[in-house]
Write an enzyme that holds these catalytic residues in place. Sequence first.
Site, PDB file in Angstrom:
ATOM      1  CE  LYS A   7     -61.358 -11.733  -9.826  1.00 40.02           C
ATOM      2  NZ  LYS A   7     -61.253 -12.701  -8.726  1.00 40.02           N
ATOM      3  CG  ASN A   8     -64.087 -11.148  -6.251  1.00 35.00           C
ATOM      4  OD1 ASN A   8     -63.501 -11.851  -7.070  1.00 35.00           O
ATOM      5  ND2 ASN A   8     -63.453 -10.347  -5.404  1.00 35.00           N
ATOM      6  CB  CYS A  25     -53.016 -17.771  -4.231  1.00 32.43           C
ATOM      7  SG  CYS A  25     -53.336 -16.045  -4.074  1.00 32.43           S
ATOM      8  NE  ARG A  61     -56.413 -15.696  -1.564  1.00 30.40           N
ATOM      9  CZ  ARG A  61     -56.906 -15.035  -2.603  1.00 30.40           C
ATOM     10  NH1 ARG A  61     -56.171 -14.850  -3.663  1.00 30.40           N
ATOM     11  NH2 ARG A  61     -58.128 -14.568  -2.585  1.00 30.40           N
ATOM     12  CG  ASP A  66     -59.595  -7.652  -4.262  1.00 28.96           C
ATOM     13  OD1 ASP A  66     -58.569  -8.208  -3.862  1.00 28.96           O
ATOM     14  OD2 ASP A  66     -60.664  -8.263  -4.485  1.00 28.96           O
ATOM     15  NE  ARG A  92     -57.011 -14.966 -11.883  1.00 24.25           N
ATOM     16  CZ  ARG A  92     -56.811 -14.511 -10.636  1.00 24.25           C
ATOM     17  NH1 ARG A  92     -55.669 -14.024 -10.283  1.00 24.25           N
ATOM     18  NH2 ARG A  92     -57.770 -14.584  -9.745  1.00 24.25           N
TER      19      ARG A  92
HETATM   20  C1  UD1 Z   1     -62.039 -13.065  -1.762  1.00 25.85           C
HETATM   21  C2  UD1 Z   1     -61.952 -12.404  -3.108  1.00 25.85           C
HETATM   22  C3  UD1 Z   1     -60.640 -11.654  -3.248  1.00 25.85           C
HETATM   23  C4  UD1 Z   1     -60.467 -10.681  -2.092  1.00 25.85           C
HETATM   24  C5  UD1 Z   1     -60.673 -11.374  -0.759  1.00 25.85           C
HETATM   25  C6  UD1 Z   1     -60.685 -10.405   0.407  1.00 25.85           C
HETATM   26  C7  UD1 Z   1     -63.267 -13.843  -4.546  1.00 25.85           C
HETATM   27  C8  UD1 Z   1     -63.266 -14.818  -5.681  1.00 25.85           C
HETATM   28  N1  UD1 Z   1     -62.056 -13.425  -4.149  1.00 25.85           N
HETATM   29  O1  UD1 Z   1     -60.974 -13.996  -1.679  1.00 25.85           O
HETATM   30  O2  UD1 Z   1     -60.657 -10.935  -4.490  1.00 25.85           O
HETATM   31  O3  UD1 Z   1     -59.179 -10.120  -2.133  1.00 25.85           O
HETATM   32  O4  UD1 Z   1     -61.929 -12.075  -0.740  1.00 25.85           O
HETATM   33  O5  UD1 Z   1     -61.648  -9.433   0.232  1.00 25.85           O
HETATM   34  O6  UD1 Z   1     -64.290 -13.445  -4.059  1.00 25.85           O
HETATM   35  N2  UD1 Z   1     -58.270 -17.351   5.366  1.00 25.85           N
HETATM   36  C9  UD1 Z   1     -57.842 -18.358   6.226  1.00 25.85           C
HETATM   37  N3  UD1 Z   1     -58.445 -19.582   6.140  1.00 25.85           N
HETATM   38  C10 UD1 Z   1     -59.457 -19.829   5.246  1.00 25.85           C
HETATM   39  C11 UD1 Z   1     -59.887 -18.801   4.388  1.00 25.85           C
HETATM   40  C12 UD1 Z   1     -59.258 -17.559   4.480  1.00 25.85           C
HETATM   41  O7  UD1 Z   1     -56.944 -18.162   7.037  1.00 25.85           O
HETATM   42  O8  UD1 Z   1     -59.959 -20.953   5.214  1.00 25.85           O
HETATM   43  C13 UD1 Z   1     -57.617 -16.017   5.438  1.00 25.85           C
HETATM   44  C14 UD1 Z   1     -56.885 -15.665   4.142  1.00 25.85           C
HETATM   45  O9  UD1 Z   1     -55.594 -16.205   4.104  1.00 25.85           O
HETATM   46  C15 UD1 Z   1     -56.886 -14.153   4.196  1.00 25.85           C
HETATM   47  C16 UD1 Z   1     -58.205 -13.832   4.911  1.00 25.85           C
HETATM   48  O10 UD1 Z   1     -58.617 -15.038   5.544  1.00 25.85           O
HETATM   49  O11 UD1 Z   1     -55.825 -13.699   4.992  1.00 25.85           O
HETATM   50  C17 UD1 Z   1     -59.316 -13.359   3.991  1.00 25.85           C
HETATM   51  O12 UD1 Z   1     -59.480 -14.284   2.927  1.00 25.85           O
HETATM   52  P1  UD1 Z   1     -60.879 -14.538   2.238  1.00 25.85           P
HETATM   53  O13 UD1 Z   1     -61.869 -13.507   2.694  1.00 25.85           O
HETATM   54  O14 UD1 Z   1     -61.240 -15.963   2.415  1.00 25.85           O
HETATM   55  O15 UD1 Z   1     -60.536 -14.255   0.715  1.00 25.85           O
HETATM   56  P2  UD1 Z   1     -60.975 -15.120  -0.537  1.00 25.85           P
HETATM   57  O16 UD1 Z   1     -62.363 -15.616  -0.357  1.00 25.85           O
HETATM   58  O17 UD1 Z   1     -59.898 -16.078  -0.880  1.00 25.85           O
END
Ligand code: UD1
Length: 416
Positions: free
Chosen positions: A22-23, A116, A121, A305, A397
């Site tokens: 998925k990711n 979410c 997030r 995850d 999902r």
């Molecule tokens: C992706 C994965 C999700 C997984 C996560 C962490 C997909 C579709 N989803 O989610 O399944 O659990 O990586 O491995 O690939 N953050 C900020 N600001 C930002 C972006 C992120 O503060 O602009 C923080 C988030 O709140 C979180 C951390 O960074 O605490 C990691 O998030 P991130 O790696 O961005 O996760 P996703 O890309 O949302």
Amino acid sequence: MGEFVIAGGRPLTGSLQVQGAKNSVLPILAATILHSGTSVLHNCPHLRDVDASIRILRHLGCRAEWERDSLVVDTAGMQCCEIPDHLMREMRSSVIFLGAILARCGRADLSMPGGCELGPRPIDLHLSALRQLGARIEEGGGRLRCEAGELRGREITLSIPSVGATENAILAACGSEGTTVLMNAAREPEILDLQRFLAGMGCAVQGAGTSTVTIQGRSPTHDSEHTIMPDRIVAATYLAAVAAAGGEVELRQVDYRHLATVTGALHEAGCQVHSTGDAVLLRSSGNLHSIRPVRTAPYPGFPTDAQAVLMAALLRSRGATVFVENIFENRYRHVDELIRMGADIRVEGRVAVVCGVDRLQGAQVRATDLRGGAALVVAALSAQGESRVSCIHHIQRGYEDIARDLRMLGAEIREQ
Ligand code: UD1
């Protein structure tokens, strides 16, 4: 709304092929619009989130058609750079379309991505990276209005290695003039899969899988085909299920290196694990013991995850195991449901302590999020008696057909 009815206590045996990730497929579907033409994606999982991406692509004017497990996307007809609120709300990863639309059209108009269940997030890192490439982004009234004029490559350092921000920055950089060097990039295998897809369509991206990714923008693109990598979290779920219920299962089409922290934890808990080529074999007596603290971390650390499904596997283990969730704030929502089944878990902030119990009892429980929902299924397989897991749309999902897969391994699980 459907539910799973699960009769627990049966060992799992057999061999299973793991679905595409998925990711990986979600950012790749967004990336298809960097090229005006056709991309064929093989091993594409049939998931609710993939359907949501297809609806976005069609709204933008692209064609997307299934041919068995392959998805054929033709973006030549794309004539729109706006995504309406109802499509953005369907899933959080819709925000990855932002970098891709900017790269293709020079502007984008999106609403804020869906809420979410894992706590706040934010997308500040995504927006900061795009602004550094030259995008002017106005936020207001729940919408993001982005004008790029001309995007210019440059050096960008992410303050934390966010997966989504890394992907968004890479996609926007593909449409930027000159070279972008992205530092402190996330190193998840799905980002390497994105790079492979992009390279296959002609984009010059290097370094994915390490902390520094270099993108030479505006390379000429062409039609391409790509096979989506196997889903390491689905694989981790099924390994956790066998560990909990006992039995012997071979998972085919997985990269064992992506599962090293999960198989390491299950081995420590008393399972036998063998990796051969692109398969992982796990044998479990069902009698596990506690393990050293499990701390979630960006790849190559233990995946957030897989935290919930590993916790579910250890509910009947001898001793106590500490979990520390370092990525998301609200990732223990499955705990109250597991307690309904007789689990002994205490949560304090980011820490959860699981004390193994002799037996779990089947119960009526509710999936609260994708991986937490999968954890309930894992626990139900090792509980005595019948469990009913409701709100399974969360699970769907990310799992193509978890009931079918587990039935193939001998589990008694049906959807109704
Ligand atoms: C992706 C994965 C999700 C997984 C996560 C962490 C997909 C579709 N989803 O989610 O399944 O659990 O990586 O491995 O690939 N953050 C900020 N600001 C930002 C972006 C992120 O503060 O602009 C923080 C988030 O709140 C979180 C951390 O960074 O605490 C990691 O998030 P991130 O790696 O961005 O996760 P996703 O890309 O949302």
